[in-house]
Scaffold this active site. Structure first.
Site, mmCIF file in Angstrom:
data_model
loop_
_atom_site.group_PDB
_atom_site.id
_atom_site.type_symbol
_atom_site.label_atom_id
_atom_site.label_comp_id
_atom_site.label_asym_id
_atom_site.label_seq_id
_atom_site.Cartn_x
_atom_site.Cartn_y
_atom_site.Cartn_z
ATOM 1 N N GLU A 117 16.553 -0.030 0.735
ATOM 2 C CA GLU A 117 17.919 0.466 0.915
ATOM 3 C C GLU A 117 18.053 1.049 2.319
ATOM 4 O O GLU A 117 17.113 1.630 2.843
ATOM 5 C CB GLU A 117 18.221 1.553 -0.125
ATOM 6 C CG GLU A 117 19.641 2.088 -0.006
ATOM 7 C CD GLU A 117 20.030 3.064 -1.107
ATOM 8 O OE1 GLU A 117 19.186 3.344 -1.975
ATOM 9 O OE2 GLU A 117 21.178 3.537 -1.080
ATOM 10 N N LYS A 146 -3.790 -3.068 7.362
ATOM 11 C CA LYS A 146 -4.591 -2.744 6.176
ATOM 12 C C LYS A 146 -5.224 -3.991 5.576
ATOM 13 O O LYS A 146 -5.644 -3.985 4.403
ATOM 14 C CB LYS A 146 -3.710 -2.051 5.126
ATOM 15 C CG LYS A 146 -3.072 -0.761 5.647
ATOM 16 C CD LYS A 146 -3.371 0.420 4.747
ATOM 17 C CE LYS A 146 -2.978 1.716 5.438
ATOM 18 N NZ LYS A 146 -2.105 2.561 4.650
ATOM 19 N N GLU A 202 31.905 -5.158 -8.112
ATOM 20 C CA GLU A 202 32.413 -3.807 -7.862
ATOM 21 C C GLU A 202 33.350 -3.857 -6.669
ATOM 22 O O GLU A 202 33.483 -4.890 -6.017
ATOM 23 C CB GLU A 202 31.252 -2.832 -7.629
ATOM 24 C CG GLU A 202 30.435 -3.134 -6.387
ATOM 25 C CD GLU A 202 29.165 -2.276 -6.295
ATOM 26 O OE1 GLU A 202 28.610 -1.899 -7.322
ATOM 27 O OE2 GLU A 202 28.733 -2.024 -5.158
ATOM 28 N N HIS A 232 26.932 2.774 -2.968
ATOM 29 C CA HIS A 232 26.516 1.551 -2.284
ATOM 30 C C HIS A 232 27.239 1.446 -0.938
ATOM 31 O O HIS A 232 28.439 1.693 -0.861
ATOM 32 C CB HIS A 232 26.868 0.318 -3.115
ATOM 33 C CG HIS A 232 26.070 0.196 -4.372
ATOM 34 N ND1 HIS A 232 26.562 -0.392 -5.496
ATOM 35 C CD2 HIS A 232 24.811 0.586 -4.679
ATOM 36 C CE1 HIS A 232 25.639 -0.361 -6.446
ATOM 37 N NE2 HIS A 232 24.566 0.237 -5.974
ATOM 38 N N THR A 251 0.814 -1.219 0.000
ATOM 39 C CA THR A 251 0.000 0.000 0.000
ATOM 40 C C THR A 251 0.847 1.269 0.000
ATOM 41 O O THR A 251 0.337 2.365 -0.147
ATOM 42 C CB THR A 251 -0.962 0.022 1.212
ATOM 43 O OG1 THR A 251 -0.180 -0.169 2.394
ATOM 44 C CG2 THR A 251 -2.001 -1.086 1.122
ATOM 45 N N GLY A 252 2.158 1.105 0.135
ATOM 46 C CA GLY A 252 3.050 2.272 0.049
ATOM 47 C C GLY A 252 3.214 2.694 -1.400
ATOM 48 O O GLY A 252 2.831 1.961 -2.318
#
Lengths: 296, 387
Positions: A98, A43, A209, A247, A17-18
């Site tokens: 994140e 909800k 990376e 990151h 619902t976000g």
């Protein structure tokens, strides 16, 4: 064929619902993903379009038999959402959130041990199996069904690589962003193991990376366990030491985790490491051509 | 987020970990007062977020309040150059005035999170070879490094402290102190969401007491929301002013030393863009990730930061449009370039959703955009503008 996300997947979205959750749930459905439920505590009983929303993951399991979850819950509540999914016996947990503190991920890793759950993420774009669907937010148009597995620590760089493949007519079995955090649910080694076992994956692209030792661990694993060709690219050759490059996990600390170290380890393991990121697709094409010639 | 030594030591004190008596001084007069209060020999330590302060001349002894006044006066305001500051050094704004402690032995004690596969947990690192950089010890004599992993659910057990104490060769009295010290340090690490604590050196004084002579702490940025008291310790003076501006505008920016500025969506692609600039023979001026969403306002904020760096002579924009459509990006770029009266040449490489419309908009805008299609081509075009 594919790994982790397939025709049996029944997806629930935690945090549906976000604004993020609802937007990406709808995008996933446009791509054909089998999103059958949502969860937002408090909800339960609401609907997003036709998708029923439940108060708990356990309810969604009971009512809609879900076995995959996509988590969009804000960082402060995401560990709780992950623990709830593990407890409910969800087979594949994909967490896009994140900013989850690293100590929370230390606890999540403990909870995952011995559970039947696989986890992808956090801080990742998710997983896409072309022709089946996606959990996460990789753009829909970049994919094409095929036989190359993609695994990456990054987001847009991954889209770039997938798009290079698709533009060359090379399809993907499954593409996975494992996330840019120091500690993630599944690492390169886990995903490489799955691609190795997947009969329809012919080659793997691995985008690494700077920071940590995931690429070095992957190199060791590839040397002993992977027979399929692996093409790799390592981002951050010009990154200064001691700085976090966007990151949370992309940091060279104490002289460890440099791109040069990773490239060296991978090349030693027989991985084709491409220096020019614009040439990754071509490098894969070349390797597939050679492979065909060899098997023909 | 890093903090100063004096702030780290206040936290250690709060957690019952022995540190020398001392206090922070921002002026020579305050340093004199502190020395008077402490009586006896004091050590004056420059407070900057960098290691190697002693070698750079930022740590000095003083034997009287008058000498403390003079020494602090010399250190305060100096540009302290260490192997971690870069050649321009860092301006010293505060000193820590502490009672001088003579060490019979110096150890290293660190606490961090191991991120390697299968070992994801906090780990104590200890070494009898304290006082020097632990990376050097690890390289030269790895047998002198002791690791002790802590199960995150079980927590730190006294037997682990005993194991570390034996390895460090502590006597019976010191073992008891060390056990409490290590347990409290772990409690601090967890409760305050640290990513790193280093006590180097952890000294045994001539009287046989354990004391933390230096302390370095790093806190998890993502946890600061639940630690306002730690967030308050942030010292913006220690950060690059442009990076502070960027942070406050939610733009992920790191200043580098080159002259090709870049703006990219996504951290991995941003790092890759830097690598491409280097490959094409140029030097990146920065790392900049505008984020996945990248609204017109966000692009404008990013441009402002980029153009505030006087070294930047050309800007490379590299966007892979997914849910964020390229035509929207172009609209944002054009609006931002107009609003801030962009003078610098710009190479824009767009790929992804609605790329054709996006490129067309740029070409028709009459602004100084050079449009590129390929990744490497974009970097080459940008570098060609500055050489």
């Amino acid at each position: 064929m594919s790994i982790l996300l397939d025709g049996q997947s029944r997806i629930v979205i935690q945090g549906i619902t976000g604004s993020e959750g609802s937007f990406h749930a709808r995008e996933a459905i446009k791509m054909g993903s089998n999103v059958v439920a949502g969860v937002t505590p408090g909800k339960g009983g609401l609907k997003l379009d036709d998708i029923p929303v439940y108060d708990s993951v356990a309810d969604a399991v009971k009512e809609r038999n879900v076995n995959v979850t996509g988590i969009y819950t804000p960082a402060a509540f995401a560990p709780d959402a992950i623990f709830e999914a593990i407890e409910a016996g969800i087979g594949l947990i994909v967490c896009m959130t994140e900013g989850i503190p690293v100590m929370e991920m230390v606890r999540v890793k403990q909870a995952l041990k011995g559970s039947g759950s696989w986890m992808i993420g956090p801080n990742c774009p998710g997983i896409t199996t072309p022709g089946i669907g996606k959990v996460g937010f990789m753009p829909n148009f970049i994919h094409k069904s095929g036989h190359v597995g993609v695994v990456s620590r990054s987001g847009t760089l991954t889209y770039e690589v997938i798009w290079q493949l698709t533009s060359l007519g090379i399809g993907q079995s499954t593409s996975i962003g494992i996330g840019g955090d120091p500690i993630v649910g599944s690492g390169f080694v886990d995903i490489l193991g799955l691609f190795e076992k997947d009969p329809l994956t012919e080659a793997v692209v691995m985008i690494g990376e700077i920071g940590g030792t995931a690429e070095e661990e992957a190199a060791e694993f590839i040397q002993s366990e992977v027979t399929k060709p692996v093409v790799s690219f390592i981002a951050g050759r010009t990154a200064p030491p001691g700085r976090r490059m966007g990151h949370a996990g992309a940091i060279i600390s104490g002289g460890k985790g440099t791109a040069a170290d990773k490239v060296r380890a991978l090349e030693k393991a027989g991985v084709a490491v491409e220096r020019n990121p614009a040439e990754i697709g071509n490098r894969v094409a070349e390797i597939l051509r050679k492979k065909k010639k060899f098997t023909a | 987020m890093k903090v100063h030594e004096y702030q780290a030591k206040e936290l250690l004190r709060e957690y019952g970990i022995p540190v020398p008596r001392g206090r922070m001084a921002a002026t020579a007069e305050e340093a004199r007062e502190a020395a008077e209060e402490l009586a006896g020999n004091v050590v004056i330590k420059a407070q900057i977020h960098s290691g190697g302060r002693g070698k750079g001349g930022g740590v000095k002894l003083a034997s009287s309040p008058k000498e403390a006044y003079e020494t602090a006066g010399r250190i305060l305001g100096m540009q302290l150059v260490t192997h971690q500051t870069g050649p321009e050094g860092k301006k010293v704004r505060r000193v820590l005035v502490e009672e001088a402690t003579q060490a019979a032995k110096e150890f290293y004690l660190g606490l961090l999170v191991d991120r390697s596969r299968g070992n994801e947990c906090p780990v104590f690192i200890a070494s009898e070879a304290g006082g020097m950089e632990i990376e050097q010890v690890a390289a030269a004599s790895p047998e002198k490094i002791i690791r002790c992993a802590i199960h995150p659910v079980v927590g730190f057990s006294p037997f682990q402290a005993r194991k570390l104490a034996v390895a460090l060769g502590l006597d019976a009295n010191q073992k008891k102190t060390f056990t409490d010290l290590a347990r409290n340090l772990y409690r601090l690490f967890v409760e305050k969401d640290c990513t790193l604590i280093e006590i180097n050196p952890l000294a045994v004084t001539l009287e046989g007491r354990l004391v933390a002579l230096d302390a370095k702490m790093d806190f998890e940025d993502d946890s600061l929301y639940r630690h306002p008291e730690i967030k308050a310790l942030r010292d913006e003076n220690e950060e690059d002013p442009l990076e502070v501006l960027a942070k406050n505008a939610s733009v992920n920016y790191i200043k580098l030393t080159g002259n090709v500025g870049c703006m990219v969506n996504g951290a991995g692609l941003a790092m890759t863009t830097m690598d491409l600039i280097k490959m094409a023979g140029g030097e990146p001026a920065n790392f900049l990730d505008v984020g996945g969403g990248a609204s017109a306002e966000q692009i404008e904020r990013a441009f402002k930061i980029l153009t505030s760096d006087p070294n930047v002579r050309c800007i490379l924009v590299n966007i892979f449009g997914g849910i964020l459509r390229c035509d929207r990006v172009s609209a944002g770029l054009i609006q931002a370039a107009k609003n801030i009266e962009m003078k610098l040449p710009m190479v824009v490489r767009l790929q992804g959703t609605n790329v054709e419309e996006g490129r067309k908009m740029l070409q028709e805008s009459k602004l100084k955009f050079t449009v590129a299609e390929g990744l490497y081509e974009a970097a080459q075009k940008a570098v060609a503008m500055v050489v």
